[in-house]
Design a protein around this motif. Structure first.
Motif, PDB file in Angstrom:
ATOM      1  N   ILE A  98      29.423  13.583  33.774  1.00 35.88           N
ATOM      2  CA  ILE A  98      28.727  14.822  33.387  1.00 35.88           C
ATOM      3  C   ILE A  98      29.681  16.009  33.481  1.00 35.88           C
ATOM      4  N   VAL A  99      30.464  16.067  34.546  1.00 38.16           N
ATOM      5  CA  VAL A  99      31.428  17.161  34.709  1.00 38.16           C
ATOM      6  C   VAL A  99      32.455  17.129  33.582  1.00 38.16           C
ATOM      7  N   LYS A 100      32.945  15.931  33.256  1.00 38.29           N
ATOM      8  CA  LYS A 100      33.939  15.798  32.172  1.00 38.29           C
ATOM      9  C   LYS A 100      33.338  16.241  30.838  1.00 38.29           C
ATOM     10  N   LEU A 101      32.096  15.835  30.563  1.00 39.28           N
ATOM     11  CA  LEU A 101      31.419  16.229  29.327  1.00 39.28           C
ATOM     12  C   LEU A 101      31.203  17.739  29.290  1.00 39.28           C
ATOM     13  N   LYS A 102      30.875  18.335  30.419  1.00 45.60           N
ATOM     14  CA  LYS A 102      30.689  19.797  30.496  1.00 45.60           C
ATOM     15  C   LYS A 102      31.992  20.515  30.169  1.00 45.60           C
ATOM     16  N   GLU A 103      33.103  20.033  30.735  1.00 51.13           N
ATOM     17  CA  GLU A 103      34.399  20.657  30.479  1.00 51.13           C
ATOM     18  C   GLU A 103      34.774  20.543  28.994  1.00 51.13           C
ATOM     19  N   GLN A 104      34.523  19.377  28.403  1.00 48.16           N
ATOM     20  CA  GLN A 104      34.828  19.195  26.988  1.00 48.16           C
ATOM     21  C   GLN A 104      33.943  20.087  26.128  1.00 48.16           C
ATOM     22  N   ALA A 105      32.685  20.239  26.502  1.00 44.22           N
ATOM     23  CA  ALA A 105      31.772  21.114  25.750  1.00 44.22           C
ATOM     24  C   ALA A 105      32.215  22.564  25.858  1.00 44.22           C
ATOM     25  N   GLN A 106      32.718  22.978  27.038  1.00 38.15           N
ATOM     26  CA  GLN A 106      33.203  24.352  27.186  1.00 38.15           C
ATOM     27  C   GLN A 106      34.442  24.583  26.323  1.00 38.15           C
ATOM     28  N   THR A 107      35.306  23.585  26.238  1.00 36.45           N
ATOM     29  CA  THR A 107      36.497  23.702  25.392  1.00 36.45           C
ATOM     30  C   THR A 107      36.080  23.867  23.930  1.00 36.45           C
ATOM     31  N   ILE A 108      35.115  23.059  23.499  1.00 34.83           N
ATOM     32  CA  ILE A 108      34.632  23.141  22.113  1.00 34.83           C
ATOM     33  C   ILE A 108      33.966  24.486  21.869  1.00 34.83           C
ATOM     34  N   SER A 109      33.234  25.016  22.872  1.00 39.14           N
ATOM     35  CA  SER A 109      32.530  26.295  22.693  1.00 39.14           C
ATOM     36  C   SER A 109      33.487  27.466  22.524  1.00 39.14           C
ATOM     37  N   THR A 110      34.744  27.303  22.966  1.00 39.92           N
ATOM     38  CA  THR A 110      35.727  28.377  22.760  1.00 39.92           C
ATOM     39  C   THR A 110      36.314  28.352  21.361  1.00 39.92           C
ATOM     40  N   GLY A 111      35.968  27.332  20.568  1.00 41.98           N
ATOM     41  CA  GLY A 111      36.430  27.264  19.194  1.00 41.98           C
ATOM     42  C   GLY A 111      37.436  26.155  18.951  1.00 41.98           C
ATOM     43  N   ASP A 112      37.823  25.436  19.983  1.00 40.63           N
ATOM     44  CA  ASP A 112      38.780  24.328  19.819  1.00 40.63           C
ATOM     45  C   ASP A 112      38.014  23.088  19.398  1.00 40.63           C
ATOM     46  N   LEU A 113      37.949  22.855  18.078  1.00 45.71           N
ATOM     47  CA  LEU A 113      37.190  21.722  17.563  1.00 45.71           C
ATOM     48  C   LEU A 113      38.018  20.442  17.516  1.00 45.71           C
ATOM     49  N   THR A 114      39.249  20.492  18.037  1.00 46.49           N
ATOM     50  CA  THR A 114      40.077  19.281  18.091  1.00 46.49           C
ATOM     51  C   THR A 114      39.792  18.455  19.339  1.00 46.49           C
ATOM     52  N   GLU A 115      39.015  19.007  20.237  1.00 45.96           N
ATOM     53  CA  GLU A 115      38.667  18.287  21.490  1.00 45.96           C
ATOM     54  C   GLU A 115      37.896  17.030  21.132  1.00 45.96           C
TER      55      GLU A 115
END
Length: 137
Positions: free
Chosen positions: A100-117
């Motif tokens: 869950i923590v890993k998914l949250k971090e990846q979602a935060q990265t995507i929310s900043t606009g980095d769609l390559t995550e």
């Protein structure tokens, strides 16, 4: 005073003690008393046919001495079970929280606009289904 008779012959005649008074006045029961510096417990009843008092006395120190090894073993088992349970609970909680923590971090990265995550899904349980939903989003 208590007078004990057997076939009309007195065996004991002048006992003046609360212990014997309770035995004489009550048909059955139990009580605590102290005798010769020892705490004791007595239970008794009266035989309806003979009128005799039948009873037993336990010394608390003897009971505690006999129960001490059982108490020590029980406490050791309880402590081991608590420690083992805590370790198992830690690993189960960790296995649930980490994805869950890993998914949250990846979602935060995507929310900043980095769609390559990329979101990696390693399970098919509810957390894996949530990861799949994030990946398809």
């Amino acid at each position: 005073m208590l007078e004990v008779t057997f076939r009309n012959h007195s065996l004991l005649s002048t006992v003046d003690d609360d212990y014997y008074k309770k035995l004489k006045t009550e048909a059955k029961g139990n009580f605590n008393f102290t005798s010769k510096g020892h705490n004791r417990f007595t239970t008794f009843l009266t035989n309806d046919l003979t009128g005799w008092k039948i009873g037993g006395t336990l010394d608390y120190a003897e009971v505690q001495k006999a129960a001490a090894p059982i108490l020590k073993t029980t406490m050791l088992i309880v402590i081991i079970a608590l420690v083992l349970g805590a370790v198992i609970a830690y690993f189960i909680t960790h296995s649930i929280i980490q994805p869950i923590v890993k998914l949250k971090e990846q979602a935060q990265t995507i929310s900043t606009g980095d769609l390559t995550e990329t979101i990696e899904v390693k399970s098919s349980d509810e957390i894996g289904q949530l990861g799949e939903a994030f990946r398809s989003m």
